[in-house]
Design a protein around this motif. Sequence first.
Motif, mmCIF file in Angstrom:
data_model
loop_
_atom_site.group_PDB
_atom_site.id
_atom_site.type_symbol
_atom_site.label_atom_id
_atom_site.label_comp_id
_atom_site.label_asym_id
_atom_site.label_seq_id
_atom_site.Cartn_x
_atom_site.Cartn_y
_atom_site.Cartn_z
ATOM 1 N N GLU A 2 0.965 -1.465 -0.159
ATOM 2 C CA GLU A 2 0.270 0.190 -0.005
ATOM 3 C C GLU A 2 0.998 1.731 0.288
ATOM 4 O O GLU A 2 1.577 1.669 0.995
ATOM 5 C CB GLU A 2 -0.692 -0.223 1.459
ATOM 6 C CG GLU A 2 -2.161 0.764 1.684
ATOM 7 C CD GLU A 2 -2.688 0.811 2.326
ATOM 8 O OE1 GLU A 2 -3.108 1.729 3.065
ATOM 9 O OE2 GLU A 2 -2.986 -0.594 2.897
ATOM 10 N N HIS A 44 1.438 5.063 0.052
ATOM 11 C CA HIS A 44 0.993 6.714 -0.011
ATOM 12 C C HIS A 44 1.383 7.549 -0.478
ATOM 13 O O HIS A 44 3.081 7.568 -0.405
ATOM 14 C CB HIS A 44 0.376 6.851 1.604
ATOM 15 C CG HIS A 44 -0.030 5.502 2.222
ATOM 16 N ND1 HIS A 44 -1.838 5.730 2.256
ATOM 17 C CD2 HIS A 44 0.042 4.573 2.912
ATOM 18 C CE1 HIS A 44 -2.009 4.822 2.637
ATOM 19 N NE2 HIS A 44 -1.452 3.776 3.501
ATOM 20 N N GLN A 100 3.259 -1.014 4.309
ATOM 21 C CA GLN A 100 2.448 0.141 4.437
ATOM 22 C C GLN A 100 4.008 0.663 4.348
ATOM 23 O O GLN A 100 4.427 1.295 4.608
ATOM 24 C CB GLN A 100 1.467 0.417 5.177
ATOM 25 C CG GLN A 100 0.291 0.417 4.782
ATOM 26 C CD GLN A 100 -0.539 1.392 5.947
ATOM 27 O OE1 GLN A 100 -0.524 2.350 6.249
ATOM 28 N NE2 GLN A 100 -0.488 0.604 7.008
ATOM 29 N N LEU A 101 3.557 1.465 3.226
ATOM 30 C CA LEU A 101 4.963 2.414 2.454
ATOM 31 C C LEU A 101 4.533 4.419 2.497
ATOM 32 O O LEU A 101 3.141 4.596 1.759
ATOM 33 C CB LEU A 101 6.019 2.310 1.492
ATOM 34 C CG LEU A 101 6.246 0.994 1.925
ATOM 35 C CD1 LEU A 101 6.828 0.968 0.259
ATOM 36 C CD2 LEU A 101 7.208 0.857 2.885
ATOM 37 N N ALA A 102 4.998 5.344 2.883
ATOM 38 C CA ALA A 102 4.265 6.746 2.808
ATOM 39 C C ALA A 102 6.113 6.910 1.951
ATOM 40 O O ALA A 102 6.475 7.330 2.685
ATOM 41 C CB ALA A 102 4.055 7.624 4.222
ATOM 42 N N CYS A 123 0.230 9.323 7.620
ATOM 43 C CA CYS A 123 0.473 8.326 7.699
ATOM 44 C C CYS A 123 0.905 7.342 7.930
ATOM 45 O O CYS A 123 1.202 6.336 9.108
ATOM 46 C CB CYS A 123 0.694 8.232 6.300
ATOM 47 S SG CYS A 123 0.263 9.187 4.677
ATOM 48 N N ALA A 136 2.630 3.365 8.569
ATOM 49 C CA ALA A 136 3.303 3.592 7.159
ATOM 50 C C ALA A 136 4.366 4.523 7.475
ATOM 51 O O ALA A 136 5.064 4.605 8.099
ATOM 52 C CB ALA A 136 2.526 4.790 5.818
#
Lengths: 307, 151
Positions: A18, A20, A57-59, A31, A36
């Motif tokens: 995911e 962001h 989960q990355l931002a 985030c 994230a």
Amino acid sequence: MMPTVSPVLRPSYLPPVELHRPNDLGELFACVAAGACPLAGGTDLVVWASQRGEPRQLAWTGGIDEWHIVDISGQQVRIGAAVPLSRIARSGELRSLISAVIEGASVVGSVQLRNQATLVGNVCTASPGGDTLPGLYVHDAMVDVVNAAGSRRSIKISEFICAPGKTNLAPGELVAGVTVRGLGPLEGSAFCRFTQRNALDLALASVAARVRFESDEQTVAQASIALGAVGPTVLDAGQAAALLVGRTLEPTQLRECANLAAECCQPITDHRASADYRRQLVRALTEEIVLAAAKQVTAGCASVEAS
Amino acid sequence: MKTQLTLRVNGAPRDVPLSFVGRRLLDTLRLELGLMGVKEGCGEGDCGACTVLIDGEPMCSCLLLTGVVEKCEITTIEGLPAAFLTRFSAICAEYGAVQCGYCTPGIAVMAAWLHAGGTELGDQPISKLFAGNLCRCTGYQQIIEALTALR
Ligand SMILES: Cc1cc2nc3c(=O)[nH]c(=O)nc-3n(C[C@H](O)[C@H](O)[C@H](O)COP(=O)(O)OP(=O)(O)OC[C@H]3O[C@@H](n4cnc5c(N)ncnc54)[C@H](O)[C@@H]3O)c2cc1C
Ligand code: FES
Ligand code: FES
């Protein structure tokens, strides 16, 4: 004509993540608060996510405009968290101001990698062999840390990096950039690493040095040395550097300094090299790189490469 | 609600499902857009077979997430000018710089960057600029000779 996609393709190494893409700091902190992991160039993070399936989960930090700034004011240089290594490695101005950092940045990975990887990513990965780190140590780098409430703290890089792969960043904190003290008059710095291959290889040992002379351009007024890949973190070889102060760079002084640097490092033996071999590398590289730093004062820009 | 991500690939807008935002650019180009010239060797940034140009600069598409390059001009070997590719393949043939050809698309993309004046500070030798492109069969000598002739 477009070729049709074959149904027998091997699945991707990277499980879908995911991603962001916040456009300001407020969104980025939201985030991160939601779990994230900050993503800069991804040259470490995407490899980890492919190998371990984590994080998912990355931002991305590249949407934060102010993190793209490189600011030079007098002797101070501030490099934002989204600035790729190629941008600083291609700057002639930075090469003469923070030589040891730039020489480190220029050997990370390859042309492709340097276009993606950031300086701050190299710092946050906190590898004992991170190639920009010894240069950042001798250039007295301060890591600018911010939190969601907007408060800032500035930490010495030697305190920011506390163990292999570990920083003292608290949950919810991010690095906004790094500030370094550039070279002044009568000062030079240099970095060199030893690898088995010239590129895409981890250093067996690396050394950065910074030297300032008295106005006679012969007597050392101040010196610092940092050692990479030969301890749990980059090591400050302050005692070895202190041996140079008040003296000229005669072979015996250099030898004494290099011997002490080799003694105070803590290399390991692994499949790539023995501890003893790494110590010998530190001894040889220290002599070479102190001279290269000094030469920058006497003969303009220094650049040394070993392999 | 947006359901598509619009990329600029080889000079044209290309829509891909929004679910590709968090996929590797390599996967998006190959699996969704059918651009098979982009090769996967190591998947870890080592070999350069997946090299593409992002706003004119070479990067490894195996380490780029698709969403990160939404606003960029993406160029794969399929998008390099025909005249350049004709010249590149003639020179490769002349110097014997291709064998199995798996590394060749990545090298062609790097060569296009070099040809357009790409370099690093201090006029680096080709061997250093191409250190991120591994070849298992040809031998680097022939590749470097071909690239020198092209430059
Ligand atoms: C093939 C290959 C060769 C390599 N060769 C070398 C080499 O020769 N020398 C070397 O030193 N390294 C090398 N590396 C490692 C890597 O390229 C560097 O460490 C790089 O500088 C990481 O930067 P990045 O922007 O890609 O970081 P990312 O992968 O995006 O992030 C790295 C870490 O930093 C964190 N992070 C990023 N930005 C922030 C922020 N603003 N605040 C808080 N945390 C943050 C991330 O969460 C992650 O934990 C290599 C990697 C590969 C794949
Ligand atoms: S597949 Fe990307 S560098 Fe090897
Ligand atoms: S020609 Fe086979 S990998 Fe290069």
